[in-house]
Design a protein around this motif. Structure first.
Motif, mmCIF file in Angstrom:
data_model
loop_
_atom_site.group_PDB
_atom_site.id
_atom_site.type_symbol
_atom_site.label_atom_id
_atom_site.label_comp_id
_atom_site.label_asym_id
_atom_site.label_seq_id
_atom_site.Cartn_x
_atom_site.Cartn_y
_atom_site.Cartn_z
ATOM 1 N N LEU A 58 0.856 -1.181 0.000
ATOM 2 C CA LEU A 58 0.000 0.000 0.000
ATOM 3 C C LEU A 58 0.896 1.236 0.000
ATOM 4 C CD1 LEU A 58 -2.518 -1.248 2.678
ATOM 5 C CD2 LEU A 58 -3.009 -0.946 0.277
ATOM 6 N N GLU A 60 2.012 5.345 -0.026
ATOM 7 C CA GLU A 60 1.674 6.517 0.783
ATOM 8 C C GLU A 60 0.457 7.227 0.185
ATOM 9 O OE1 GLU A 60 5.227 8.629 2.304
ATOM 10 O OE2 GLU A 60 3.984 10.422 2.134
ATOM 11 N N TYR A 62 -1.993 5.858 -1.255
ATOM 12 C CA TYR A 62 -3.195 5.154 -0.832
ATOM 13 C C TYR A 62 -3.692 5.696 0.510
ATOM 14 C CZ TYR A 62 -6.337 1.840 1.166
ATOM 15 O OH TYR A 62 -7.437 1.300 1.775
ATOM 16 N N TRP A 63 -2.742 5.826 1.437
ATOM 17 C CA TRP A 63 -3.130 6.290 2.772
ATOM 18 C C TRP A 63 -3.601 7.739 2.719
ATOM 19 C CZ3 TRP A 63 -4.320 2.519 5.646
ATOM 20 C CH2 TRP A 63 -3.590 1.323 5.631
ATOM 21 N N LYS A 64 -2.936 8.527 1.856
ATOM 22 C CA LYS A 64 -3.337 9.931 1.731
ATOM 23 C C LYS A 64 -4.784 10.054 1.269
ATOM 24 C CE LYS A 64 1.042 12.308 1.290
ATOM 25 N NZ LYS A 64 2.175 12.530 0.380
ATOM 26 N N SER A 66 -7.070 7.625 1.575
ATOM 27 C CA SER A 66 -8.013 6.942 2.472
ATOM 28 C C SER A 66 -8.353 7.777 3.712
ATOM 29 C CB SER A 66 -7.464 5.588 2.901
ATOM 30 O OG SER A 66 -6.406 5.754 3.819
#
Ligand SMILES: [Zn+2]
Lengths: 153, 175
Positions: A58, A60, A62-64, A66
């Motif tokens: 995953l 960064e 993706y996390w940004k 999500s």
């Protein structure tokens, strides 16, 4: 070194957290004792293999992306809290009105004063401040406040 | 940095770590993502209490571990390892010296299964120590247990993995 002592030290040895003296003793025991050597090598094997278990990758980015859903969900909770507050204020307002009306039968002057008071009286908090403060309240706390309001009816 | 930026910063830094723990606990991508979401949602709701803490990660790990436990309990995935009837079969395979002829991927797959077979306490300590590379002290404060207990449980978990992998013939059988 006895095998029991080796077992106590082996994890620190694997982590390279033993002092030089201990380290020498442990290394010596590993050379001399087949049983402990096997244990040590097996632990190393298991740990190395375990570390090869892969996670789905995953990024960064993706996390940004999500993180938005967290803020959205939080806002929907905030909306609920605002609704709670609105209802509480409405109820409080109704009680005040009710009390004021019941005053009419006692003195019309009083009502006038009361009304003027209400108009002149500055609220101690701005609406924003109230909402901000409510945000710090847990849901149960808000429920408790509501309960109190209902009980006062 | 305002509150939201502060939270975002923490999220970007730690989400992947929390995901790693959750994934290894529940062994499923989507469920792990749900847990990460829930962990940070709870953290964000209480951000005022959170942001002053020196080790936010400790608390996030703790929530993640608890949610993973909950999840596993709900899914009834937690099994007690009682390898009854395993003994005879394992003696048979161990003589073949499996280890030499099975591939790394198969070994890893078996290890994954055996990690899943650990008790929940052993499993979480194994994950935090092996993958997150936390110290025993850090794990102790996440799980609110004594350092000695954590260390002993980690040793047990390695012993158990070793035993079970030997029974399966994944590792040589000399003890
Ligand atoms: Zn020995």
């Amino acid at each position: 070194m006895r095998c029991k002592d080796f077992e106590k030290k082996v994890l620190d040895f694997i982590d390279d957290k033993t002092n030089i003296l201990e380290k020498e003793k442990i290394e010596q025991h590993i050379e001399e004792c087949e049983k402990c050597r096997n244990l040590y090598m097996d632990f190393i094997f298991i740990l190395n293999m375990s570390k090869k278990i892969e996670l789905p990758k995953l990024s960064e980015d993706y996390w940004k992306s999500s993180i938005k859903s967290i803020f959205e969900e939080k806002n929907s909770i905030k909306f609920l809290k605002v609704a709670y507050v609105a209802v509480s204020f409405f109820i409080l307002f109704s009680i005040t009105l009710f009390l004021m009306k019941s005053n009419i039968y006692f003195s019309k002057e009083n009502v006038l004063i009361n009304k003027l008071d209400l108009l002149n009286h500055e609220l101690p908090f701005s609406e924003e401040e109230i909402i901000d403060n409510v945000d710090y309240m847990k849901e149960e706390e808000i429920e408790n406040v509501l309960e109190l309001v209902f009980e006062s009816f | 940095m305002n509150e939201r930026e502060n939270f975002e910063d923490c999220y970007i830094k730690l989400a992947n770590k929390i995901y790693g723990v959750a994934y290894k606990m529940v062994n499923n991508h989507q469920d792990a993502l749900d847990i990460v979401q829930e962990v940070f949602l709870r953290a964000y709701k209480n951000w005022n209490n959170f942001k002053g803490l020196s080790k936010i990660s400790t608390y996030l790990y703790r929530i993640a571990v608890n949610l993973s436990y909950d999840f596993l309990r709900k899914k009834n995935k937690l099994r007690k390892v009682e390898n009854i009837g395993f003994e005879n079969w394992s003696n048979l395979v161990s003589s073949v010296k499996f280890e030499d002829c099975i591939k790394d991927e198969e070994i890893i797959e078996e290890i994954k299964k055996e990690i899943d077979n650990l008790t929940e306490k052993q499993k979480v300590i194994f994950i935090l120590k092996t993958y997150e590379e936390l110290t025993y002290e850090e794990i102790a404060s996440i799980l609110r247990k004594r350092v000695g207990t954590i260390k002993a449980t980690y040793f047990q978990s390695l012993q158990k993995l070793r035993e079970n992998l030997k029974k399966k013939g994944v590792m040589k059988n000399e003890m």
